[in-house]
Design a protein around this motif. Sequence first.
Motif, PDB file in Angstrom:
ATOM      1  N   PRO A 114      -0.088 -28.845 -44.269  1.00  0.00           N
ATOM      2  CA  PRO A 114      -0.740 -29.892 -43.472  1.00  0.00           C
ATOM      3  C   PRO A 114      -1.005 -29.488 -42.027  1.00  0.00           C
ATOM      4  O   PRO A 114      -0.146 -28.918 -41.359  1.00  0.00           O
ATOM      5  CB  PRO A 114       0.261 -31.049 -43.523  1.00  0.00           C
ATOM      6  N   VAL A 115      -2.230 -29.801 -41.575  1.00  0.00           N
ATOM      7  CA  VAL A 115      -2.642 -29.627 -40.182  1.00  0.00           C
ATOM      8  C   VAL A 115      -3.158 -30.989 -39.726  1.00  0.00           C
ATOM      9  O   VAL A 115      -4.138 -31.495 -40.270  1.00  0.00           O
ATOM     10  CB  VAL A 115      -3.746 -28.566 -40.033  1.00  0.00           C
ATOM     11  N   ALA A 116      -2.485 -31.584 -38.746  1.00  0.00           N
ATOM     12  CA  ALA A 116      -2.830 -32.923 -38.255  1.00  0.00           C
ATOM     13  C   ALA A 116      -3.367 -32.812 -36.830  1.00  0.00           C
ATOM     14  O   ALA A 116      -2.674 -32.325 -35.943  1.00  0.00           O
ATOM     15  CB  ALA A 116      -1.600 -33.830 -38.303  1.00  0.00           C
ATOM     16  N   ALA A 117      -4.615 -33.260 -36.631  1.00  0.00           N
ATOM     17  CA  ALA A 117      -5.273 -33.147 -35.329  1.00  0.00           C
ATOM     18  C   ALA A 117      -5.806 -34.510 -34.912  1.00  0.00           C
ATOM     19  O   ALA A 117      -6.460 -35.188 -35.701  1.00  0.00           O
ATOM     20  CB  ALA A 117      -6.414 -32.134 -35.402  1.00  0.00           C
ATOM     21  N   ILE A 118      -5.512 -34.906 -33.669  1.00  0.00           N
ATOM     22  CA  ILE A 118      -5.924 -36.226 -33.199  1.00  0.00           C
ATOM     23  C   ILE A 118      -6.801 -36.112 -31.951  1.00  0.00           C
ATOM     24  O   ILE A 118      -6.621 -35.213 -31.126  1.00  0.00           O
ATOM     25  CB  ILE A 118      -4.690 -37.133 -32.942  1.00  0.00           C
ATOM     26  N   CYS A 119      -7.744 -37.029 -31.841  1.00  0.00           N
ATOM     27  CA  CYS A 119      -8.584 -37.217 -30.671  1.00  0.00           C
ATOM     28  C   CYS A 119      -9.485 -36.002 -30.425  1.00  0.00           C
ATOM     29  O   CYS A 119     -10.377 -35.719 -31.210  1.00  0.00           O
ATOM     30  CB  CYS A 119      -7.727 -37.584 -29.465  1.00  0.00           C
ATOM     31  N   HIS A 120      -9.269 -35.253 -29.342  1.00  0.00           N
ATOM     32  CA  HIS A 120     -10.074 -34.071 -29.031  1.00  0.00           C
ATOM     33  C   HIS A 120      -9.543 -32.806 -29.711  1.00  0.00           C
ATOM     34  O   HIS A 120     -10.193 -31.766 -29.652  1.00  0.00           O
ATOM     35  CB  HIS A 120     -10.112 -33.841 -27.518  1.00  0.00           C
TER      36      HIS A 120
ATOM     37  N   VAL B 249      -8.035 -42.846 -39.894  1.00  0.00           N
ATOM     38  CA  VAL B 249      -7.401 -41.595 -40.311  1.00  0.00           C
ATOM     39  C   VAL B 249      -8.180 -41.067 -41.514  1.00  0.00           C
ATOM     40  O   VAL B 249      -8.630 -41.842 -42.352  1.00  0.00           O
ATOM     41  CB  VAL B 249      -5.893 -41.768 -40.642  1.00  0.00           C
ATOM     42  N   VAL B 250      -8.360 -39.750 -41.531  1.00  0.00           N
ATOM     43  CA  VAL B 250      -9.037 -39.102 -42.651  1.00  0.00           C
ATOM     44  C   VAL B 250      -8.148 -37.958 -43.127  1.00  0.00           C
ATOM     45  O   VAL B 250      -7.693 -37.145 -42.320  1.00  0.00           O
ATOM     46  CB  VAL B 250     -10.426 -38.556 -42.252  1.00  0.00           C
ATOM     47  N   VAL B 251      -7.912 -37.919 -44.425  1.00  0.00           N
ATOM     48  CA  VAL B 251      -7.182 -36.818 -45.047  1.00  0.00           C
ATOM     49  C   VAL B 251      -8.150 -36.114 -45.982  1.00  0.00           C
ATOM     50  O   VAL B 251      -8.707 -36.736 -46.886  1.00  0.00           O
ATOM     51  CB  VAL B 251      -5.939 -37.318 -45.813  1.00  0.00           C
ATOM     52  N   ASP B 252      -8.392 -34.834 -45.746  1.00  0.00           N
ATOM     53  CA  ASP B 252      -9.252 -34.031 -46.604  1.00  0.00           C
ATOM     54  C   ASP B 252      -8.527 -32.727 -46.874  1.00  0.00           C
ATOM     55  O   ASP B 252      -8.427 -31.865 -45.993  1.00  0.00           O
ATOM     56  CB  ASP B 252     -10.609 -33.772 -45.942  1.00  0.00           C
ATOM     57  N   GLY B 253      -7.986 -32.610 -48.072  1.00  0.00           N
ATOM     58  CA  GLY B 253      -7.167 -31.445 -48.383  1.00  0.00           C
ATOM     59  C   GLY B 253      -5.951 -31.444 -47.480  1.00  0.00           C
ATOM     60  O   GLY B 253      -5.232 -32.442 -47.390  1.00  0.00           O
ATOM     61  N   ASN B 254      -5.751 -30.348 -46.749  1.00  0.00           N
ATOM     62  CA  ASN B 254      -4.585 -30.265 -45.864  1.00  0.00           C
ATOM     63  C   ASN B 254      -4.881 -30.727 -44.436  1.00  0.00           C
ATOM     64  O   ASN B 254      -3.993 -30.711 -43.596  1.00  0.00           O
ATOM     65  CB  ASN B 254      -4.023 -28.842 -45.851  1.00  0.00           C
ATOM     66  N   LEU B 255      -6.120 -31.171 -44.155  1.00  0.00           N
ATOM     67  CA  LEU B 255      -6.449 -31.645 -42.812  1.00  0.00           C
ATOM     68  C   LEU B 255      -6.265 -33.151 -42.692  1.00  0.00           C
ATOM     69  O   LEU B 255      -6.757 -33.913 -43.528  1.00  0.00           O
ATOM     70  CB  LEU B 255      -7.897 -31.306 -42.451  1.00  0.00           C
TER      71      LEU B 255
END
Length: 174
Positions: free
Chosen positions: A103-109, A147-153
């Motif tokens: 999992p790679v979780a990225a928020i905002c910018h 929130v969007v989950v696509d594969g590991n993103l």
Amino acid sequence: MTKKIAFLTATEGIERVELTDPWQSVTDAGHSAELLSTEAGEVQTFDHLDKAETRPVDTVVGDADVADYDALVLPGGVANPDALRLDEGAVAFIRAFAASGKPVAAICHAPWTLVEAGALRGKRLTSWPSLQTDIRNAGGEWVDEEVVVDGNLITSRNPGDIPAFTKALLDAVG
């Protein structure tokens, strides 16, 4: 089972709540959190444009190994991801992490760093609205969702989405 979650930031420009709130959720869930940055010492967080607290760096990203972590969190702030995308070691780490399937979780910018890492082709994600052209140009599909989950993103738009963002992160790490 305790998981080890990496939080990667530049040395300054980090939106405080996008680092501290997910960090707290990770540790409250019984996992360990580690702060990676481009330099040793401390990082400076911000409440929008005002300096907030500093946080100690645990590991310089150039010394970090993707194999040592179960997930990666990329907090936002405008200056933070913009600086990270200029650091070859940080971009290489993000690219390797995205390719690992973890999992790679990225928020905002923060998705700016995923653009730089070439990790968005064919992916559906969200971010702060000003990144949508960059995301599309990188081959991603930008949507305006909490929130969007696509594969590991795992991606979210802004600090208001942090509860959904952290829930998706915790669900992904198990």
